[in-house]
Design a protein around this motif. Structure first.
Motif, PDB file in Angstrom:
ATOM      1  N   GLN A 312       0.844  -1.195   0.000  1.00 47.38           N
ATOM      2  CA  GLN A 312       0.000   0.000   0.000  1.00 47.38           C
ATOM      3  C   GLN A 312       0.876   1.241   0.000  1.00 47.38           C
ATOM      4  O   GLN A 312       1.951   1.263   0.607  1.00 47.38           O
ATOM      5  CB  GLN A 312      -0.917   0.022   1.220  1.00 47.38           C
ATOM      6  CG  GLN A 312      -1.956  -1.080   1.236  1.00 47.38           C
ATOM      7  CD  GLN A 312      -2.893  -0.955   2.421  1.00 47.38           C
ATOM      8  OE1 GLN A 312      -3.324   0.146   2.776  1.00 47.38           O
ATOM      9  NE2 GLN A 312      -3.206  -2.074   3.052  1.00 47.38           N
ATOM     10  N   THR A 313       0.392   2.287  -0.648  1.00 49.45           N
ATOM     11  CA  THR A 313       1.147   3.538  -0.686  1.00 49.45           C
ATOM     12  C   THR A 313       0.193   4.717  -0.592  1.00 49.45           C
ATOM     13  O   THR A 313      -0.927   4.665  -1.134  1.00 49.45           O
ATOM     14  CB  THR A 313       1.985   3.631  -1.976  1.00 49.45           C
ATOM     15  OG1 THR A 313       2.770   4.837  -1.943  1.00 49.45           O
ATOM     16  CG2 THR A 313       1.108   3.653  -3.218  1.00 49.45           C
ATOM     17  N   PRO A 314       0.572   5.797   0.103  1.00 47.67           N
ATOM     18  CA  PRO A 314      -0.290   6.980   0.172  1.00 47.67           C
ATOM     19  C   PRO A 314      -0.533   7.582  -1.209  1.00 47.67           C
ATOM     20  O   PRO A 314       0.290   7.451  -2.118  1.00 47.67           O
ATOM     21  CB  PRO A 314       0.507   7.940   1.064  1.00 47.67           C
ATOM     22  CG  PRO A 314       1.373   7.046   1.894  1.00 47.67           C
ATOM     23  CD  PRO A 314       1.757   5.918   0.977  1.00 47.67           C
ATOM     24  N   VAL A 315      -1.665   8.254  -1.346  1.00 48.95           N
ATOM     25  CA  VAL A 315      -2.025   8.882  -2.612  1.00 48.95           C
ATOM     26  C   VAL A 315      -1.860  10.397  -2.516  1.00 48.95           C
ATOM     27  O   VAL A 315      -1.749  10.962  -1.420  1.00 48.95           O
ATOM     28  CB  VAL A 315      -3.472   8.531  -3.016  1.00 48.95           C
ATOM     29  CG1 VAL A 315      -3.632   7.028  -3.165  1.00 48.95           C
ATOM     30  CG2 VAL A 315      -4.478   9.075  -1.994  1.00 48.95           C
ATOM     31  N   VAL A 316      -1.842  11.043  -3.659  1.00 48.10           N
ATOM     32  CA  VAL A 316      -1.689  12.497  -3.729  1.00 48.10           C
ATOM     33  C   VAL A 316      -2.820  13.169  -2.945  1.00 48.10           C
ATOM     34  O   VAL A 316      -3.993  12.823  -3.100  1.00 48.10           O
ATOM     35  CB  VAL A 316      -1.689  12.970  -5.193  1.00 48.10           C
ATOM     36  CG1 VAL A 316      -1.672  14.499  -5.262  1.00 48.10           C
ATOM     37  CG2 VAL A 316      -0.495  12.395  -5.937  1.00 48.10           C
ATOM     38  N   ARG A 317      -2.436  14.113  -2.077  1.00 50.44           N
ATOM     39  CA  ARG A 317      -3.347  14.879  -1.224  1.00 50.44           C
ATOM     40  C   ARG A 317      -4.126  14.016  -0.239  1.00 50.44           C
ATOM     41  O   ARG A 317      -5.144  14.450   0.302  1.00 50.44           O
ATOM     42  CB  ARG A 317      -4.299  15.744  -2.061  1.00 50.44           C
ATOM     43  CG  ARG A 317      -3.611  16.893  -2.763  1.00 50.44           C
ATOM     44  CD  ARG A 317      -4.562  17.773  -3.536  1.00 50.44           C
ATOM     45  NE  ARG A 317      -5.080  17.110  -4.721  1.00 50.44           N
ATOM     46  CZ  ARG A 317      -4.420  16.981  -5.865  1.00 50.44           C
ATOM     47  NH1 ARG A 317      -3.214  17.495  -5.977  1.00 50.44           N
ATOM     48  NH2 ARG A 317      -4.969  16.377  -6.890  1.00 50.44           N
ATOM     49  N   GLY A 318      -3.634  12.798   0.015  1.00 48.88           N
ATOM     50  CA  GLY A 318      -4.336  11.891   0.901  1.00 48.88           C
ATOM     51  C   GLY A 318      -3.868  11.941   2.334  1.00 48.88           C
ATOM     52  O   GLY A 318      -3.604  10.891   2.945  1.00 48.88           O
ATOM     53  N   LEU A 319      -3.748  13.135   2.910  1.00 48.83           N
ATOM     54  CA  LEU A 319      -3.273  13.275   4.281  1.00 48.83           C
ATOM     55  C   LEU A 319      -3.928  14.499   4.907  1.00 48.83           C
ATOM     56  O   LEU A 319      -3.969  15.573   4.297  1.00 48.83           O
ATOM     57  CB  LEU A 319      -1.754  13.434   4.291  1.00 48.83           C
ATOM     58  CG  LEU A 319      -1.010  13.240   5.607  1.00 48.83           C
ATOM     59  CD1 LEU A 319      -1.177  11.807   6.126  1.00 48.83           C
ATOM     60  CD2 LEU A 319       0.467  13.554   5.431  1.00 48.83           C
ATOM     61  N   ALA A 320      -4.449  14.352   6.120  1.00 46.85           N
ATOM     62  CA  ALA A 320      -5.085  15.480   6.807  1.00 46.85           C
ATOM     63  C   ALA A 320      -5.061  15.249   8.305  1.00 46.85           C
ATOM     64  O   ALA A 320      -5.135  14.113   8.776  1.00 46.85           O
ATOM     65  CB  ALA A 320      -6.526  15.658   6.330  1.00 46.85           C
ATOM     66  N   TRP A 321      -4.955  16.346   9.057  1.00 47.45           N
ATOM     67  CA  TRP A 321      -4.963  16.304  10.521  1.00 47.45           C
ATOM     68  C   TRP A 321      -6.379  16.468  11.063  1.00 47.45           C
ATOM     69  O   TRP A 321      -7.187  17.213  10.510  1.00 47.45           O
ATOM     70  CB  TRP A 321      -4.136  17.452  11.090  1.00 47.45           C
ATOM     71  CG  TRP A 321      -2.668  17.296  11.019  1.00 47.45           C
ATOM     72  CD1 TRP A 321      -1.840  17.734  10.029  1.00 47.45           C
ATOM     73  CD2 TRP A 321      -1.817  16.684  11.995  1.00 47.45           C
ATOM     74  NE1 TRP A 321      -0.536  17.432  10.315  1.00 47.45           N
ATOM     75  CE2 TRP A 321      -0.494  16.785  11.526  1.00 47.45           C
ATOM     76  CE3 TRP A 321      -2.055  16.056  13.222  1.00 47.45           C
ATOM     77  CZ2 TRP A 321       0.595  16.288  12.234  1.00 47.45           C
ATOM     78  CZ3 TRP A 321      -0.976  15.560  13.936  1.00 47.45           C
ATOM     79  CH2 TRP A 321       0.334  15.674  13.437  1.00 47.45           C
ATOM     80  N   ALA A 322      -6.659  15.821  12.178  1.00 51.10           N
ATOM     81  CA  ALA A 322      -7.807  16.213  12.983  1.00 51.10           C
ATOM     82  C   ALA A 322      -7.489  17.580  13.573  1.00 51.10           C
ATOM     83  O   ALA A 322      -6.347  17.835  13.968  1.00 51.10           O
ATOM     84  CB  ALA A 322      -8.058  15.203  14.095  1.00 51.10           C
ATOM     85  N   PRO A 323      -8.436  18.499  13.627  1.00 52.63           N
ATOM     86  CA  PRO A 323      -8.139  19.856  14.101  1.00 52.63           C
ATOM     87  C   PRO A 323      -7.577  19.932  15.510  1.00 52.63           C
ATOM     88  O   PRO A 323      -6.917  20.911  15.851  1.00 52.63           O
ATOM     89  CB  PRO A 323      -9.502  20.558  14.006  1.00 52.63           C
ATOM     90  CG  PRO A 323     -10.194  19.853  12.894  1.00 52.63           C
ATOM     91  CD  PRO A 323      -9.792  18.410  13.055  1.00 52.63           C
ATOM     92  N   ASP A 324      -7.799  18.909  16.338  1.00 51.61           N
ATOM     93  CA  ASP A 324      -7.223  18.935  17.677  1.00 51.61           C
ATOM     94  C   ASP A 324      -5.832  18.316  17.721  1.00 51.61           C
ATOM     95  O   ASP A 324      -5.212  18.232  18.783  1.00 51.61           O
ATOM     96  CB  ASP A 324      -8.142  18.248  18.681  1.00 51.61           C
ATOM     97  CG  ASP A 324      -8.331  16.746  18.407  1.00 51.61           C
ATOM     98  OD1 ASP A 324      -7.726  16.237  17.435  1.00 51.61           O
ATOM     99  OD2 ASP A 324      -9.083  16.099  19.158  1.00 51.61           O
ATOM    100  N   GLY A 325      -5.321  17.857  16.568  1.00 57.35           N
ATOM    101  CA  GLY A 325      -3.969  17.308  16.498  1.00 57.35           C
ATOM    102  C   GLY A 325      -3.828  15.916  17.068  1.00 57.35           C
ATOM    103  O   GLY A 325      -2.706  15.398  17.161  1.00 57.35           O
TER     104      GLY A 325
END
Length: 449
Positions: A312-325
């Motif tokens: 498996q490999t991450p995709v383009v723009r496939g990363l985001a934080w929860a606003p509380d970190g």
């Protein structure tokens, strides 16, 4: 409502992959294999902290949609969005905007109910893609040649403006500054000519305040862009780049490069609520971590993880934080497998630091001796350690001051003991938001001659 939505019957909360990110220096740990999403492409990803929802768009022509997942894994999707591309949340997180490229329309949804609330047709053949909300307007990149447009969503009758900057390219990424509602940042990724542009949109029109054109040797193939919560830095992920580069927002000068694990290629980047930077790389090697987390301006990562199986490999723009970190959300694909997978990665900081100190076993009085050491992991520029000398004359210790720590975590200190006897040196790091405090000591026997 004119849009429609269908419920995905499976609840995948129990299977949601999670892992506390591993400390660098250990073998990259595996997150669980993740959970299948009703997506086989990803255009954009946004997290609504107010309602704890993650929005993920898929272009896919007539089958274009936005999948909506909560933090626990229950999902639904919004259909009727041909060519669904860029996503944007209103500053109060009450409205989601979706650029539906194939119908030349930006569609608005209530983030609490997922009901469609508005449609903004921006013109036949316009094909909007990237979107952002700034200065009370909805901004969008559009067209095969690249341009900038806006929708005055605050007006009684929304007004569309086109042709605001024809120097952009197709697929330009738009992001608003979290710290200044009147600042819009746009990144383009044309081969051999990537640009970063900052606009002041307080007047209702985009006024360019700074633009930087990056040659193909500096950065090539921009894939993702974000702005740190304090509004001071822009972070990027590009096809050809030594890592996730950070630029000052006010003048676009270099701030830092968060080194990506070689030979992987950066595909996604996200700035956390405290300035922590997360980056994802495209690779299928078990020896190369997929996701790394960095303290602001630090070259080396704080933590890293291999997401899912090695295939498996991450995709383009496939990363985001929860606003509380508290966690990262990542999307991966797998060669030969239809569909994308969703991962929830809890993040624990501060991380445990380690101090190593090396000193000579003996030295003569009146002669300068050198102490060397290493502080790890993920130390940011400007970090210092304090050095204290303990001997018969000062058993409680006397401070020798602070010494800087280099980007690779190394430091050097010197001292010139005046009297013979045993001298004990203690080096201390006080810690910060991302690192625990630590200390180390070494003993040197000072001789008369």
């Amino acid at each position: 409502m004119r849009g429609s939505r269908r419920m995905l019957s499976a609840t995948f909360a129990a299977a949601l992959g999670s892992l506390v990110l591993a400390i660098p220096g250990t073998t990259p740990a595996y997150a669980a294999t993740g959970v299948s999403l009703p997506l086989y492409q990803l255009a954009d990803m946004k997290v609504d902290g107010s309602h704890q929802k993650i929005f993920l768009s898929m272009p896919a022509g007539a089958d274009g949609r936005v999948v909506v997942s909560d933090y626990d894994g229950k999902s639904t999707w919004l259909s009727g969005l041909p060519g669904a591309g860029g996503l944007a949340l209103s500053p109060d997180e009450q409205t989601l905007y979706v650029a539906a490229r194939d119908i030349d329309t930006i569609v608005a949804y209530d983030t609490a109910t997922l009901a469609e609330t508005a449609r903004y047709h921006v013109g036949d053949g316009i094909a909007p893609w990237g979107v952002a909300v700034a200065g009370g307007k909805l901004w969008f990149g559009y067209g095969s040649g690249g341009d900038l447009g806006s929708v005055d969503i605050g007006a009684a009758e929304p007004v569309v403006a086109l042709g605001l900057d024809s120097s952009l390219d197709f697929g330009a990424e738009l992001v608003a500054s979290p710290a200044d509602p009147n600042v819009l940042v746009v990144g383009t990724g044309d081969p051999n000519r990537n640009t970063l542009t900052v606009y002041d949109v307080s007047s209702g029109s985009p006024v360019m305040t700074k633009r930087r054109v990056l040659s193909g040797t500096e950065m090539n193939g921009l894939r993702d862009i974000d702005v740190t919560p304090d509004g001071r830095s822009i972070v990027t992920a590009a096809l050809i780049s030594p890592g996730y580069r950070a630029f000052r927002l006010d003048d676009l000068s270099d701030v830092a490069t968060h080194a990506a694990p070689a030979p992987a290629s950066p595909v996604a980047v996200a700035a956390g609520p405290d300035g922590t930077v997360a980056g994802a790389t495209q690779n299928t090697s078990a020896d190369v971590p997929d996701v790394s987390v960095y303290a602001p301006q630090a070259s080396a990562p704080l933590t890293s993880v291999e997401v899912g199986a090695a295939t498996q490999t991450p995709v383009v723009r496939g990363l985001a934080w929860a606003p509380d970190g508290s966690r990262l959300f990542a999307v991966t694909n797998e060669s030969g497998v239809m569909g994308l997978r969703f991962h929830s990665l809890p993040v624990t900081t501060p991380v445990q630091t380690t101090l190593d100190l090396v000193a000579p076993a003996t030295s003569r009085k009146g002669r300068t001796l050198t102490l060397t050491g290493t502080l790890s992991p993920g130390i940011a520029p400007g970090t210092t350690v304090t050095v204290t000398r303990h001997d018969a004359a000062d058993p409680e210790g006397v401070s020798l001051g602070s010494v800087p720590v280099a980007a690779d975590g190394t430091f050097t200190a010197t001292d010139t003991p005046a009297k013979p006897g045993e001298v004990r040196y203690v080096v201390t790091y006080g810690g910060d938001r991302w690192h625990t405090a630590s200390s180390a000591e070494a003993t040197v026997e000072i001789t008369r001659s």
